[in-house]
Design an enzyme around this catalytic site. Structure first.
Site, PDB file in Angstrom:
ATOM      1  N   CYS A  40       0.842  -1.201   0.000  1.00 52.98           N
ATOM      2  CA  CYS A  40       0.000   0.000   0.000  1.00 52.98           C
ATOM      3  C   CYS A  40       0.878   1.252   0.000  1.00 52.98           C
ATOM      4  O   CYS A  40       1.988   1.253   0.514  1.00 52.98           O
ATOM      5  CB  CYS A  40      -0.912   0.005   1.219  1.00 52.98           C
ATOM      6  N   ASP A  42       0.406   3.773   1.728  1.00 55.01           N
ATOM      7  CA  ASP A  42       0.398   4.350   3.075  1.00 55.01           C
ATOM      8  C   ASP A  42       1.827   4.626   3.566  1.00 55.01           C
ATOM      9  O   ASP A  42       2.682   3.733   3.556  1.00 55.01           O
ATOM     10  CB  ASP A  42      -0.308   3.366   4.033  1.00 55.01           C
ATOM     11  N   ARG A  44       3.085   4.885   6.295  1.00 56.11           N
ATOM     12  CA  ARG A  44       3.557   4.186   7.499  1.00 56.11           C
ATOM     13  C   ARG A  44       4.013   2.761   7.216  1.00 56.11           C
ATOM     14  O   ARG A  44       4.344   2.017   8.130  1.00 56.11           O
ATOM     15  CB  ARG A  44       2.445   4.161   8.551  1.00 56.11           C
ATOM     16  N   HIS A  96      -2.198  -3.979   4.985  1.00 58.52           N
ATOM     17  CA  HIS A  96      -1.994  -3.560   6.376  1.00 58.52           C
ATOM     18  C   HIS A  96      -3.351  -3.297   7.019  1.00 58.52           C
ATOM     19  O   HIS A  96      -4.298  -2.862   6.356  1.00 58.52           O
ATOM     20  CB  HIS A  96      -1.085  -2.332   6.469  1.00 58.52           C
ATOM     21  N   CYS A  99      -6.298  -0.052   6.777  1.00 55.59           N
ATOM     22  CA  CYS A  99      -5.987   0.606   5.497  1.00 55.59           C
ATOM     23  C   CYS A  99      -7.073   1.635   5.142  1.00 55.59           C
ATOM     24  O   CYS A  99      -8.267   1.311   5.102  1.00 55.59           O
ATOM     25  CB  CYS A  99      -5.870  -0.450   4.399  1.00 55.59           C
TER      26      CYS A  99
HETATM   27 ZN    ZN Z   1      -3.452   1.259   2.983  1.00 52.83          ZN
END
Ligand code: ZN
Length: 223
Positions: A40, A42, A44, A96, A99
């Protein structure tokens, strides 16, 4: 300030060279990663760091909600290069918990262009609506879809013609489904790995990931 990033970059490069004088010379010489990471976007979930690998050891593709869409030229270009040129031995689809993409798809609300991108996740939510509605806590439901989405993307990668052709040629290649928790920094294997065409057909028939045996963390708020 944006200029600060250049200062940080100089500091980072100097630190790397101090720790390992050959670091950049070695990296520049070749790229021969054994792994393709489909994760992803993302911020993090930094692929290399999570698995403790240096750049050059992990070929990375990231998009919102770690999708492997069979019509996405970006993903397909990465997959073909990884499988046919780099000859990676493992494709890791890593989702994750919590999400934001999955959360948006599950919410049923309109967000714009991203709704089109997330359509495969929304379809999955509709397909499994009865089971998902039985999970009353919304965060827990999001996490369940995060896991199911990983399984669906593993099946998509395993069904992809580049991957199917690699198996037909006898190339060593496995596809794995993992999920990461921002809460504790740990990866969990969803035990859906497949390393040949027969396994891929079995995956097609499955509707969900096996129940995760380990405790599932409480999840952070929406982002
Ligand atoms: Zn995500």
């Amino acid at each position: 300030m944006i200029e600060e990033l250049f200062t940080r970059n100089i500091r980072w490069a100097a630190g790397r060279t101090r720790a390992d004088p050959e670091y950049f010379r070695r990296l520049a010489a070749q790229q021969s990663p054994e792994y393709l990471w489909v994760g992803c976007s993302d911020s993090r979930v930094p692929a290399n760091e999570i698995v403790g690998l240096d750049p050059g050891e992990l070929f990375v593709h990231r998009n919102v909600a770690n999708l492997a869409p069979p019509q996405d030229a970006n993903f397909l270009s990465v997959l073909q290069f990884a499988v046919e040129i780099l000859k990676v031995r493992h494709v890791i689809v890593c989702g994750h918990y919590g999400c934001g993409g999955v959360r948006a798809a599950l919410s049923g609300q309109r967000h714009g262009l991203i709704d089109h991108w997330l359509q495969p996740v929304a379809c999955l939510c509709r397909r499994d609506a009865a089971e998902l509605e039985a999970i009353t806590d919304f965060d827990a439901r999001v996490n369940e879809v995060c896991e199911r989405n990983v399984l669906a993307q593993v099946a998509a990668v395993a069904a992809n013609p580049f991957v199917q052709d690699a198996w037909r040629r006898g190339q060593t290649l496995a596809v794995h489904g993992w999920i990461y928790s921002v809460q504790d920094g740990l990866l969990r294997d969803l035990e859906t790995s497949v390393d040949g065409a027969a396994g891929a057909r079995r995956l097609d028939g499955r509707r969900r990931a096996p129940p995760p045996p380990r405790r599932r963390p409480r999840i952070e708020g929406p982002r």
